[in-house]
Design an enzyme around this catalytic site. Structure first.
Site, short mmCIF file in Angstrom:
data_model
loop_
_atom_site.label_atom_id
_atom_site.label_comp_id
_atom_site.label_asym_id
_atom_site.label_seq_id
_atom_site.Cartn_x
_atom_site.Cartn_y
_atom_site.Cartn_z
N ALA A 66 0.68 -1.02 0.01
CA ALA A 66 0.00 0.16 0.18
C ALA A 66 0.84 1.24 0.09
CB ALA A 66 -0.81 -0.04 1.05
N GLY A 110 0.75 -5.05 1.06
CA GLY A 110 -0.64 -5.21 0.30
C GLY A 110 -0.35 -5.88 -1.02
N GLU A 113 -0.56 -9.41 -0.45
CA GLU A 113 -1.89 -9.80 0.04
C GLU A 113 -2.87 -9.60 -0.91
OE1 GLU A 113 -1.62 -6.68 2.81
OE2 GLU A 113 -2.38 -7.86 4.36
N GLU A 133 5.37 -5.07 6.95
CA GLU A 133 4.65 -4.04 7.64
C GLU A 133 5.47 -3.74 9.14
OE1 GLU A 133 3.03 -6.42 6.06
OE2 GLU A 133 1.40 -5.67 4.85
N1 DAK Z 1 4.62 3.11 -1.18
C1 DAK Z 1 5.02 4.18 -1.62
N2 DAK Z 1 5.90 4.30 -2.38
C2 DAK Z 1 6.97 3.36 -2.60
C3 DAK Z 1 6.33 2.15 -1.94
C4 DAK Z 1 5.49 2.09 -1.15
N3 DAK Z 1 4.84 0.86 -0.67
N4 DAK Z 1 7.57 1.15 -2.14
C5 DAK Z 1 8.40 1.84 -2.87
N5 DAK Z 1 7.93 2.94 -3.20
C6 DAK Z 1 8.37 4.25 -3.71
C7 DAK Z 1 9.77 4.41 -3.22
O1 DAK Z 1 9.39 5.54 -2.07
C8 DAK Z 1 10.78 5.21 -4.58
O2 DAK Z 1 10.18 6.65 -4.80
P1 DAK Z 1 11.20 7.81 -5.11
O3 DAK Z 1 12.14 7.81 -3.83
O4 DAK Z 1 11.85 7.27 -6.27
O5 DAK Z 1 10.34 8.81 -5.34
C9 DAK Z 1 10.41 4.43 -5.60
O6 DAK Z 1 9.17 3.80 -4.96
C10 DAK Z 1 11.20 3.37 -5.73
O7 DAK Z 1 11.69 2.73 -4.47
P2 DAK Z 1 13.31 2.27 -3.83
O8 DAK Z 1 13.92 3.56 -4.33
O9 DAK Z 1 12.78 2.33 -2.50
O10 DAK Z 1 13.54 1.30 -4.90
P3 DAK Z 1 14.41 -0.03 -4.15
O11 DAK Z 1 14.54 -0.97 -5.54
O12 DAK Z 1 15.79 0.56 -3.73
O13 DAK Z 1 13.73 -0.89 -3.06
C11 DAK Z 1 11.88 -2.04 -1.95
C12 DAK Z 1 12.61 -1.43 -3.29
C13 DAK Z 1 10.46 -2.71 -2.50
C14 DAK Z 1 12.67 -2.94 -1.27
C15 DAK Z 1 11.61 -0.48 -1.27
O14 DAK Z 1 10.88 0.36 -2.24
C16 DAK Z 1 10.70 -0.77 -0.18
O15 DAK Z 1 11.18 -1.48 0.92
N6 DAK Z 1 9.54 -0.41 -0.18
C17 DAK Z 1 8.44 -0.49 0.74
C18 DAK Z 1 7.73 -1.99 1.28
C19 DAK Z 1 6.99 -2.01 2.21
O16 DAK Z 1 7.12 -1.73 3.25
N7 DAK Z 1 5.77 -2.25 1.74
C20 DAK Z 1 4.60 -2.51 2.84
C21 DAK Z 1 3.93 -1.19 2.77
S1 DAK Z 1 2.50 -1.20 3.94
C22 DAK Z 1 -5.18 -2.48 4.06
C23 DAK Z 1 -4.77 -3.11 2.87
C24 DAK Z 1 -3.26 -2.95 2.59
C25 DAK Z 1 -2.50 -2.54 3.57
C26 DAK Z 1 -2.98 -1.95 4.71
C27 DAK Z 1 -4.47 -2.12 5.12
N8 DAK Z 1 -6.61 -2.33 4.34
C28 DAK Z 1 -7.53 -3.03 3.51
C29 DAK Z 1 -6.87 -1.68 5.65
C30 DAK Z 1 -1.19 -2.70 3.15
C31 DAK Z 1 -0.06 -2.08 4.02
C32 DAK Z 1 1.36 -2.07 3.29
O17 DAK Z 1 1.45 -2.85 2.10
#
Ligand code: DAK
Length: 259
Positions: A66, A110, A113, A133
């Site tokens: 997400a 997400g 998921e 998360e």
């Molecule tokens: N959200 C927003 N932007 C994201 C992102 C994300 N989840 N993942 C990556 N990006 C963006 C980065 O900020 C970056 O943007 P700029 O800096 O270029 O503007 C761009 O994508 C490229 O990312 P990286 O530079 O970080 O790329 P790398 O290859 O170095 O790293 C990575 C890739 C996937 C390992 C890293 O980006 C990362 O760790 N991303 C976050 C992964 C994460 O934590 N995902 C979980 C998020 S929480 C719900 C439904 C769903 C959810 C909750 C509730 N309901 C139905 C209630 C879900 C929650 C989640 O998913």
């Protein structure tokens, strides 16, 4: 219909393909994207010509979760009162035709998921799955703590949810999260092959098979088997059952009419 965060096309007039399309954000899932995804899934589900759907992303990311930026400043009152993105995440559960996730790159949070909400996952050899998360001070919010243990067992689900580590395609296949791994450059070809195979069968039977397998996760064994038995019996009321069995007996290909 014009979409901003997804692209949509059909293959062989039978397979609906939805591509998540926020490449700069690694297909991070925001509210408008989930609304569009729901609309596209519903449109394909209602289209009689479509027998199967595929959800895919880019080579680098199916979806990295997400959208963290969009969530970052929300308070409890915001997310609880407005039921944060809940409704749009539930749409896929109402889709009755088979939906395959074709996953390459990151399927995190997400994104993982969403892939698990599809009926099965075909993974490219570069796929990486995880529920990170915990690193953000939250827990999975779209079924990760429920579907992941059902797919891979408690120990690995706990490992992934508590450490936030990723697992690669091989580990995911060994654990039962993905049905098969294919080379990255063959991902769409192989997934399309599976989808076309499904489209060749009676839609009544494929929908019933999907409904019945899903029932395994919603009921005890005796109830699930009874549910399956009733659907099995019901399929004998279809022309497609007559056609499928007559075709076998007479050594000819079946031509199902979805009736
Ligand atoms: N959200 C927003 N932007 C994201 C992102 C994300 N989840 N993942 C990556 N990006 C963006 C980065 O900020 C970056 O943007 P700029 O800096 O270029 O503007 C761009 O994508 C490229 O990312 P990286 O530079 O970080 O790329 P790398 O290859 O170095 O790293 C990575 C890739 C996937 C390992 C890293 O980006 C990362 O760790 N991303 C976050 C992964 C994460 O934590 N995902 C979980 C998020 S929480 C719900 C439904 C769903 C959810 C909750 C509730 N309901 C139905 C209630 C879900 C929650 C989640 O998913």
């Amino acid at each position: 219909m014009a979409y901003e965060f997804i692209t949509v096309h059909t293959e062989a007039d039978k397979v609906g393909v939805i591509t998540l399309n926020r490449p700069k954000q690694l297909n991070a899932l925001n509210g408008p994207l989930m609304v569009e995804l729901g609309q596209a899934l519903k449109a394909f589900d209602a289209n009689e010509a479509i027998g199967c759907m595929i959800i895919t992303g880019s080579e680098k990311a199916f979806a990295a979760g997400a959208d963290i930026g969009a969530m970052a400043t929300y308070s409890f009152a915001d997310v609880y009162k407005n039921d944060y993105i809940t409704r749009d995440w539930e749409t896929i559960r109402s889709i009755r035709k088979p939906v395959i996730a074709a996953v390459s790159g990151f399927a995190l949070g997400g994104g993982c998921e969403l892939a698990m909400m599809c009926d099965f996952i075909i993974a490219a050899d570069n796929a990486k799955f995880g529920q990170p998360e915990i690193k953000l001070g939250i827990i999975p919010g779209a079924g990760g703590t429920q579907r992941l243990p059902r797919a891979v067992g408690k120990s690995k689900a706990m490992d992934l949810a508590l450490t936030g580590r990723m697992m690669d395609a091989n580990e995911a296949e060994k654990a039962g999260l993905v049905s098969r791994i294919v080379p990255l450059d063959k991902l769409m070809e192989e997934t399309l092959g599976a989808a076309l195979m499904i489209c060749g069968y009676s839609q009544l039977a494929t929908m019933a098979a999907k409904e019945s397998v899903n029932r395994a996760f919603e009921s005890g064994l005796a109830d699930g088997v009874m549910f399956e038995r009733r659907l099995f019996h019901a399929l004998f009321a279809t022309a497609d059952q007559k056609e499928g069995m007559d075709a076998f007996v007479n050594k000819r290909p079946a031509a199902f009419k979805n009736a």
